[in-house]
Design a protein around this motif. Sequence first.
Motif, short mmCIF file in Angstrom:
data_model
loop_
_atom_site.label_atom_id
_atom_site.label_comp_id
_atom_site.label_asym_id
_atom_site.label_seq_id
_atom_site.Cartn_x
_atom_site.Cartn_y
_atom_site.Cartn_z
N PRO A 2 0.83 -1.20 0.00
CA PRO A 2 0.00 0.00 0.00
C PRO A 2 0.87 1.25 0.00
CG PRO A 2 0.03 -1.03 2.17
CD PRO A 2 0.71 -1.98 1.24
N ALA A 3 0.30 2.36 -0.44
CA ALA A 3 1.05 3.62 -0.49
C ALA A 3 1.55 3.99 0.90
CB ALA A 3 0.17 4.72 -1.05
N THR A 4 2.81 4.41 0.96
CA THR A 4 3.44 4.72 2.24
C THR A 4 4.31 5.96 2.08
OG1 THR A 4 3.59 2.33 2.65
CG2 THR A 4 4.79 3.77 4.15
N ILE A 5 4.34 6.79 3.12
CA ILE A 5 5.24 7.94 3.19
C ILE A 5 6.34 7.60 4.19
CG2 ILE A 5 5.47 10.38 3.76
CD1 ILE A 5 2.46 10.66 3.13
N TYR A 6 7.59 7.73 3.77
CA TYR A 6 8.73 7.46 4.64
C TYR A 6 9.44 8.77 4.98
CZ TYR A 6 8.03 2.54 3.57
OH TYR A 6 7.49 1.28 3.44
N LEU A 7 9.75 8.94 6.26
CA LEU A 7 10.39 10.15 6.77
C LEU A 7 11.83 9.83 7.14
CD1 LEU A 7 7.45 11.28 9.09
CD2 LEU A 7 7.80 11.80 6.66
N HIS A 8 12.75 10.58 6.54
CA HIS A 8 14.18 10.32 6.70
C HIS A 8 14.92 11.55 7.21
CE1 HIS A 8 14.35 6.64 4.01
NE2 HIS A 8 13.21 7.18 3.60
N TRP A 9 16.12 11.31 7.72
CA TRP A 9 17.13 12.37 7.74
C TRP A 9 18.27 11.91 6.85
CZ3 TRP A 9 17.16 11.64 13.66
CH2 TRP A 9 17.96 10.56 14.05
N GLU A 101 1.31 2.29 9.69
CA GLU A 101 1.28 1.49 8.46
C GLU A 101 1.39 2.36 7.21
OE1 GLU A 101 -0.24 -0.76 11.73
OE2 GLU A 101 -1.05 1.11 10.90
N ARG A 102 1.08 3.65 7.33
CA ARG A 102 1.05 4.52 6.16
C ARG A 102 2.10 5.64 6.20
NH1 ARG A 102 -5.30 5.31 4.37
NH2 ARG A 102 -5.56 3.19 3.60
N VAL A 103 2.51 6.04 7.38
CA VAL A 103 3.53 7.07 7.53
C VAL A 103 4.54 6.57 8.54
CG1 VAL A 103 4.05 9.47 8.10
CG2 VAL A 103 1.85 8.89 7.05
N MET A 104 5.77 6.34 8.09
CA MET A 104 6.78 5.73 8.95
C MET A 104 8.09 6.52 8.89
SD MET A 104 6.49 1.71 7.88
CE MET A 104 7.35 1.18 9.35
N THR A 105 8.80 6.54 10.00
CA THR A 105 10.19 6.99 9.98
C THR A 105 11.05 5.85 9.44
OG1 THR A 105 10.71 6.19 12.19
CG2 THR A 105 9.75 8.40 12.02
N HIS A 106 12.26 6.21 9.00
CA HIS A 106 13.16 5.14 8.54
C HIS A 106 13.54 4.22 9.70
CE1 HIS A 106 16.72 4.06 5.64
NE2 HIS A 106 15.93 3.04 5.89
N ALA A 107 13.61 4.75 10.90
CA ALA A 107 13.87 3.89 12.06
C ALA A 107 12.80 2.82 12.18
CB ALA A 107 13.93 4.73 13.33
N GLU A 108 11.54 3.23 12.06
CA GLU A 108 10.43 2.28 12.19
C GLU A 108 10.41 1.29 11.03
OE1 GLU A 108 7.26 5.18 14.53
OE2 GLU A 108 7.47 5.32 12.34
N ALA A 109 10.66 1.80 9.81
CA ALA A 109 10.67 0.90 8.65
C ALA A 109 11.80 -0.11 8.77
CB ALA A 109 10.83 1.72 7.38
N ALA A 110 12.97 0.34 9.22
CA ALA A 110 14.12 -0.57 9.34
C ALA A 110 13.84 -1.70 10.32
CB ALA A 110 15.35 0.22 9.77
N SER A 111 13.00 -1.42 11.31
CA SER A 111 12.66 -2.43 12.32
C SER A 111 11.33 -3.11 12.05
CB SER A 111 12.65 -1.79 13.71
OG SER A 111 13.97 -1.45 14.12
N ASN A 112 10.75 -2.87 10.86
CA ASN A 112 9.48 -3.52 10.48
C ASN A 112 8.39 -3.27 11.52
OD1 ASN A 112 10.48 -5.00 8.04
ND2 ASN A 112 11.75 -6.06 9.56
N ARG A 113 8.33 -2.04 12.05
CA ARG A 113 7.38 -1.75 13.13
C ARG A 113 5.93 -1.70 12.65
NH1 ARG A 113 9.27 -1.92 18.38
NH2 ARG A 113 8.17 -0.03 19.02
#
Length: 292
Positions: A2-9, A101-113
């Motif tokens: 599904p469409a997701t927005i990822y927030l990075h630094w 599930e739709r807006v995640m930080t890279h920290a959360e994505a990296a840990s499959n949160r």
Amino acid sequence: MPATIYLHWAATPYDWVRPGHYHSIIAGDGTLHRLHAYTIDLPAHTWRRNSNAVALSCACMGGRPDPWSIPPTEAQLDAMCREAAEIARGWGWGEADITIERVMTHAEAASNRDGRWMHDNYGPVIWGGTGERWDFLQLRKGGPPSGGDELRQRIRAFLAGGGQPAPLVFRRSATMQVRGQELDVEIDEHGSSWARAADLLLRYEIPYAWEASRRRLLVGSLDVVPSFRADQVQPQVGWPLFEMTLLSGPAPVILRGILRDNRAWCRVLEFAEEFGISVSFEPFTLLERRGG
């Protein structure tokens, strides 16, 4: 996915801007650099999560040896969350849709949160990961490990209509010479001239297509290289924005403008500079398209 927005630094200085990595990069002063259309996939921002995704990144956390010597600024966080809210609004999302599930930080994505097990856990050590990526685990040095929740709450607030800027004021109508013919323009409160983007493209015989659902002008030109200028039109103008992009693989953004009276308007001088058009002043005039 599904469409997701990822927030990075970006782990860079505040003024770092490069196309290809993220769809938009936010500089330390909060200036948003729109680099690629949100409708295309970029290949390398969030490991194994790059399809059907948008990546927003703050240029910060590049200090050595202490990343926190270049921390995220409030201006950056505000601009990133405001842009995420605009993307969500364009996708038809409401406040209730701003979930992990739709807006995640890279920290959360990296840990499959989000519960989608896409890869091994390379996120923060406190979440059982290797610690390779921890973007926005915290928003400030020594802060709680709740950065994702805090950012999503800010995005919900923008979706609810909080903090909307006053729209840019247009003072008067005028005409100017463009390629030897008169063109209608509008002069804003800062003295900048704006014209309908379609009028400018037609005057210079540049093919284009308008995608209303995506608020995008697709330009078919092989001799344009976007400059990704620092003074790109920002959301603070208070008008709905559109983007003008090249009709090519990564869909680089040439410029952004506003939607006014259901028409796409852009700054005349910016258009000229991006398309290699000769300019003279006193009076302000656009000449031929010479490139360079």
